[in-house]
Design an enzyme around this catalytic site. Structure first.
Site, PDB file in Angstrom:
ATOM      1  N   GLN A  22       0.819  -1.216   0.000  1.00  0.00           N
ATOM      2  CA  GLN A  22       0.000   0.000   0.000  1.00  0.00           C
ATOM      3  C   GLN A  22       0.848   1.259   0.000  1.00  0.00           C
ATOM      4  O   GLN A  22       0.377   2.327  -0.375  1.00  0.00           O
ATOM      5  CB  GLN A  22      -0.917   0.038   1.233  1.00  0.00           C
ATOM      6  CG  GLN A  22      -2.051  -0.963   1.193  1.00  0.00           C
ATOM      7  CD  GLN A  22      -2.924  -0.807   2.426  1.00  0.00           C
ATOM      8  OE1 GLN A  22      -2.630  -1.350   3.479  1.00  0.00           O
ATOM      9  NE2 GLN A  22      -4.004  -0.053   2.298  1.00  0.00           N
ATOM     10  N   CYS A  49     -10.823   0.891   3.891  1.00  0.00           N
ATOM     11  CA  CYS A  49      -9.443   0.651   3.497  1.00  0.00           C
ATOM     12  C   CYS A  49      -8.784   1.957   3.066  1.00  0.00           C
ATOM     13  O   CYS A  49      -9.394   2.739   2.326  1.00  0.00           O
ATOM     14  CB  CYS A  49      -9.428  -0.360   2.345  1.00  0.00           C
ATOM     15  SG  CYS A  49      -7.775  -0.741   1.776  1.00  0.00           S
ATOM     16  N   LEU A  50      -7.559   2.171   3.509  1.00  0.00           N
ATOM     17  CA  LEU A  50      -6.827   3.392   3.149  1.00  0.00           C
ATOM     18  C   LEU A  50      -6.604   3.467   1.636  1.00  0.00           C
ATOM     19  O   LEU A  50      -6.446   4.551   1.087  1.00  0.00           O
ATOM     20  CB  LEU A  50      -5.471   3.435   3.875  1.00  0.00           C
ATOM     21  CG  LEU A  50      -5.534   3.482   5.408  1.00  0.00           C
ATOM     22  CD1 LEU A  50      -4.136   3.403   6.005  1.00  0.00           C
ATOM     23  CD2 LEU A  50      -6.238   4.742   5.881  1.00  0.00           C
ATOM     24  N   HIS A  75      -4.326  -7.927   1.225  1.00  0.00           N
ATOM     25  CA  HIS A  75      -3.536  -6.968   0.428  1.00  0.00           C
ATOM     26  C   HIS A  75      -2.308  -7.646  -0.189  1.00  0.00           C
ATOM     27  O   HIS A  75      -1.950  -7.373  -1.327  1.00  0.00           O
ATOM     28  CB  HIS A  75      -3.055  -5.802   1.300  1.00  0.00           C
ATOM     29  CG  HIS A  75      -4.047  -4.692   1.417  1.00  0.00           C
ATOM     30  ND1 HIS A  75      -4.379  -3.864   0.384  1.00  0.00           N
ATOM     31  CD2 HIS A  75      -4.781  -4.265   2.475  1.00  0.00           C
ATOM     32  CE1 HIS A  75      -5.274  -2.973   0.791  1.00  0.00           C
ATOM     33  NE2 HIS A  75      -5.539  -3.196   2.056  1.00  0.00           N
TER      34      HIS A  75
HETATM   35 ZN   LIG Z   1      -6.820  -2.155   3.195  1.00  0.00          ZN
END
Ligand SMILES: [Zn+2]
Length: 124
Positions: A17, A54-55, A100
């Site tokens: 991420q 979720c970011l 992820h």
């Molecule tokens: Zn996430």
């Protein structure tokens, strides 16, 4: 990673991420910080539904059914093998972050119509 997670007020973050192509996650639930490399889900039990955010997908909340308990193995910060027994929110966040690492996002849990609605909304 921990800094980025806290900066964005998240309770979990996976390395990809933030552009780090490693199988690492960091999770903070109820003041407990867990850092794991190469996490793997060994066993799961029960089921629970909760809205997840979720970011990486701002503005979307998705009700996701996940096992309530999970036993997860991985390497801790010192490189030692550890096994974690997690329940509830802690188990959920760990499973979300492991998703992820497998390239799976909360949008992948949407039904076809929910997904279409989200894409149309994102275009506006
Ligand atoms: Zn996430």
């Amino acid at each position: 990673m921990l800094f980025a997670m806290k900066y964005f007020s998240g309770i979990g973050l996976a390395a990809p991420q933030v552009g780090i192509l490693r199988k690492m996650i960091v999770v903070e639930v109820e003041g407990r910080i867990t850092k794991l490399a190469n996490p793997q889900i060994l066993r799961v039990k029960g089921a629970d539904v909760m809205e997840e955010r979720c970011l990486s997908v701002p503005g979307l909340g998705v009700d996701i059914v996940r096992p309530y308990e999970a036993i997860i193995k991985g390497l801790n910060e010192e490189g030692q093998a550890v096994e974690i027994k997690a329940k509830g929110l802690f188990a959920r966040v760990l499973q979300h972050e492991i998703d992820h690492l497998c390239g799976k996002l909360i949008v992948d849990y949407l039904s076809f119509w929910q997904s279409l609605k989200f894409k149309v909304k994102a275009l506006r």
